[in-house]
Design a protein around this motif. Structure first.
Motif, PDB file in Angstrom:
ATOM      1  N   ARG A 101      51.323 -44.724  -1.685  1.00  0.00           N
ATOM      2  CA  ARG A 101      53.526 -45.024  -1.730  1.00  0.00           C
ATOM      3  C   ARG A 101      53.487 -44.724  -3.004  1.00  0.00           C
ATOM      4  O   ARG A 101      54.752 -43.880  -3.357  1.00  0.00           O
ATOM      5  N   TYR A 113      56.716 -41.728   3.201  1.00  0.00           N
ATOM      6  CA  TYR A 113      58.585 -42.702   3.377  1.00  0.00           C
ATOM      7  C   TYR A 113      59.325 -42.338   2.293  1.00  0.00           C
ATOM      8  O   TYR A 113      59.964 -42.241   2.262  1.00  0.00           O
ATOM      9  N   GLY A 114      58.492 -42.527   0.939  1.00  0.00           N
ATOM     10  CA  GLY A 114      59.507 -42.685  -0.291  1.00  0.00           C
ATOM     11  C   GLY A 114      59.363 -40.917  -1.419  1.00  0.00           C
ATOM     12  O   GLY A 114      60.097 -41.343  -1.595  1.00  0.00           O
ATOM     13  N   ARG A 166      54.472 -47.828  11.605  1.00  0.00           N
ATOM     14  CA  ARG A 166      54.157 -46.896  11.494  1.00  0.00           C
ATOM     15  C   ARG A 166      52.501 -46.528  11.227  1.00  0.00           C
ATOM     16  O   ARG A 166      51.413 -47.398  10.992  1.00  0.00           O
ATOM     17  N   ARG A 180      55.743 -41.578  -5.866  1.00  0.00           N
ATOM     18  CA  ARG A 180      57.115 -41.291  -5.945  1.00  0.00           C
ATOM     19  C   ARG A 180      56.872 -40.836  -7.256  1.00  0.00           C
ATOM     20  O   ARG A 180      58.641 -41.194  -7.811  1.00  0.00           O
ATOM     21  N   LEU A 224      54.934 -50.360   6.979  1.00  0.00           N
ATOM     22  CA  LEU A 224      55.988 -50.219   7.907  1.00  0.00           C
ATOM     23  C   LEU A 224      55.670 -49.852   9.255  1.00  0.00           C
ATOM     24  O   LEU A 224      54.354 -49.549   9.503  1.00  0.00           O
TER      25      LEU A 224
END
Lengths: 235, 234
Positions: free
Chosen positions: B141, B98-99, B90, B145, B88
């Motif tokens: 990332r 994010y996740g 960023r 999760r 992303l």
């Protein structure tokens, strides 16, 4: 060439003079243009995102209509808004014809399709790249739209600037619905049109230079903000 | 007492998948058990990526069924690291956060970056990182999760040996936490280093699924034998 250099020095004199009449015109121009751009952005970005991500009947037709509406002739929009707002028109009771409000409405109609159509393209391209990854990370539709708007923000600033350019340069619509009333609805572009028709080409051109300077300043500020944002937020 | 919910074993029963009239997976039955990593081996175009997307819940099978233990197949309980993960626009930290749901997302993301050795790059734009570094961000990332199964789609396909090693070390660490690893690759050396069992895929069909030692020492099909000899399967 003599006319041009004369106009240029006149523009500098105008800008330096601090003439309250001039600053009032500049202020109204910015107020009308920025209001129209703000309204169009607030409406156009979500609609653009919906068109980019949504799958519904008539979507393709809507995309074509918005793309085509980027080329709406300002005089025609001005005329239609005039008819709607005039005393005998359906919206005549509000009594806003020949006011800055009417000018903002007319310019919003011109800028909204530009922001919608261009942001739809930006967001759709980004979505093609992002969709699998975002779904994999558990992002729902609402979060995805927020992500696309945020990650597309630098391209979307350019979209908004295109809308600003259209509004700042526009005269056909606002001169009809605003009426170019001195001290009330006179803007840079309507003043230029007036001085041109009066034959004072140097003053018209001088005002034109002032308008150009403002447009360059706004775009320069947007550029600096973008660079600072890129450095800070890592795009 | 209620049995704990789990995505394992992952059972594919006669799964088929077609897209645009082209059959990509055919009548594929496979049972993925908890334990050492399962390696999906096969040449390009065998259907490995589609198989992983089906198991992760990004695609639905055209035929047959996939059952994930006693829960539904979903992106909530499994994670997937793509061959070319999308960074992303960023920062590295924001990408990992994010996740992760909840208000401690950034703190957890920091801890994960520490574990993949990228803390010093946390504030850098993710897209400016090298391929190997981006793959490690993608691993962090996916790890964030909290998956029961981590799918990896040729995560080292375009990496040099040093970056490959870094990725494999992290995969080993994630596996050591009790996360089931299911990894597609066409890199035989990598399969030998990591595999507990091997599923060999060719032209959309599962040709064999055996413990790694059996597969490498005594492949049952001529196609697998040819693939192991380094012949170019068509």
């Amino acid at each position: 060439m003599h006319d041009l250099s004369h106009a240029f020095s006149l523009a500098l004199q105008l800008a330096a003079s601090g003439d309250p009449g001039l600053w009032q015109i500049v202020g109204l121009s910015l107020q009308v243009t920025l209001s129209a751009v703000a309204i169009s952005t607030l409406l156009g970005l979500p609609v653009g995102a919906l068109l980019a991500l949504g799958r519904f009947p008539g979507r393709n037709a809507l995309i074509v209509i918005f793309n085509a509406a980027m080329g709406l002739p300002p005089v025609v929009v001005g005329l239609v808004v005039y008819l709607l707002l005039s005393r005998s028109g359906p919206l005549g009771e509000f009594g806003i014809l020949f006011t800055p409000k009417a000018m903002v409405i007319a310019q919003s109609i011109l800028v909204f399709p530009i922001v919608t159509a261009l942001s739809r393209q930006v967001i759709e391209d980004l979505w093609a790249e992002y969709s699998e990854q975002l779904r994999s990370l558990g992002s729902n539709a609402a979060k995805s739209i927020g992500t696309l708007l945020w990650d597309g923000r630098f391209s979307l600033v350019t979209v908004v600037l295109a809308g600003f350019g259209r509004a700042a340069a526009e005269v056909g619509a606002i001169i009809i619905v605003g009426g170019n009333i001195d001290g009330f609805t006179r803007t840079m572009t309507t003043a230029i049109a007036l001085e041109t028709s009066k034959g004072d080409l140097a003053l018209a051109l001088g005002l034109g230079f002032v308008l150009l300077m403002i447009v360059v300043l706004v775009n320069g500020a947007a550029w600096i903000a973008r660079r600072a944002g890129e450095r800070l937020a890592g795009a | 007492m209620r049995a704990p919910t789990t995505s394992l074993p992952l059972v594919l029963d006669r799964v088929g998948f077609s897209a645009g009239g082209v059959e990509i997976l055919h009548d594929l039955s496979l049972r993925i058990e908890p334990g050492a990593p399962t390696i999906i081996l096969g040449p390009n175009g065998a259907g490995k990526s589609v198989l992983l997307r089906l198991c992760h819940g990004l695609l639905s099978p055209s035929g047959g069924s996939i059952r994930a233990g006693n829960v539904a197949v979903s992106t909530e309980r499994t994670a997937l690291v793509f061959q070319r993960p999308v960074m992303l626009r960023r920062s590295v930290l924001a990408n990992v956060a994010y996740g992760i749901v909840g208000k401690h997302a950034r703190g957890r993301a920091s801890a994960l970056l520490e574990r993949v050795g990228l803390s010093h790059l946390a504030r850098r734009p993710a897209r400016k990182l090298s391929g190997g570094e981006q793959q490690r961000v993608a691993l962090a990332r996916a790890w964030g999760r909290n998956p029961e199964i981590l799918f990896l789609d040729e995560p080292t396909a375009s990496l040099d040996p040093a970056a490959t090693r870094a990725v494999e070390d992290i995969v080993g660490e994630i596996a050591a936490q009790g996360v089931k690893i299911v990894m597609a690759t066409h890199d035989l050396g990598q399969a030998r280093r990591l595999a507990g069992d091997v599923a060999f895929l060719h032209k959309g069909r599962l040709l064999e699924h055996t413990p790694a030692a059996t597969f490498f020492d005594a492949p049952r099909t001529p196609q697998a034998a040819a693939f192991l000899r380094g012949e170019l399967l068509t």
